[in-house]
Design a protein around this motif. Sequence first.
Motif, PDB file in Angstrom:
ATOM      1  N   SER A  37      75.710  67.476  17.253  1.00  0.00           N
ATOM      2  CA  SER A  37      75.324  66.744  18.446  1.00  0.00           C
ATOM      3  C   SER A  37      76.420  65.716  18.759  1.00  0.00           C
ATOM      4  O   SER A  37      77.062  65.167  17.876  1.00  0.00           O
ATOM      5  N   PRO A  38      76.653  65.447  20.059  1.00  0.00           N
ATOM      6  CA  PRO A  38      77.694  64.482  20.412  1.00  0.00           C
ATOM      7  C   PRO A  38      77.279  63.077  20.013  1.00  0.00           C
ATOM      8  O   PRO A  38      76.088  62.768  19.899  1.00  0.00           O
ATOM      9  N   PRO A  39      78.255  62.201  19.819  1.00  0.00           N
ATOM     10  CA  PRO A  39      77.901  60.824  19.457  1.00  0.00           C
ATOM     11  C   PRO A  39      77.228  60.130  20.637  1.00  0.00           C
ATOM     12  O   PRO A  39      77.435  60.505  21.796  1.00  0.00           O
ATOM     13  N   PRO A  40      76.426  59.148  20.383  1.00  0.00           N
ATOM     14  CA  PRO A  40      75.760  58.454  21.501  1.00  0.00           C
ATOM     15  C   PRO A  40      76.784  57.730  22.363  1.00  0.00           C
ATOM     16  O   PRO A  40      77.764  57.187  21.886  1.00  0.00           O
TER      17      PRO A  40
END
Length: 118
Positions: A113-116
């Motif tokens: 998942s991409p970083p926030p």
Amino acid sequence: MAALKNCFLFLAITLCLASVKTSSAARHLLQIPGMPQLPTIPSLPQPTLPQMPSIPNMPTTTLPPLPSMPSLNLPNTPLPTLPSAPKLTLPPLPANMPLPTSIPNLPAIPTLSPPPSN
């Protein structure tokens, strides 16, 4: 990023409008009656090339015939025959082979998942 997109859009619109104006101006110039004729370009004088000396004829030579060599005469002997390869037989296939009814599941590829974002 938005400025770059706007720049490309402005450039595309400008080129489209410029080509319309250019083509209509060219058509207008072609339809004007009594246009002066374009001047003709005078032909240039052709240079004269010096005469090249002709190539001299090469003397023709004749080759002497090849000497006969009776010592190289080979007897006409038949070639030996190759042995035949043994014939292989495959075992018979079973009459009722089970066929797969479903496709096996492929393993899943893990995703990150991409970083926030801030």
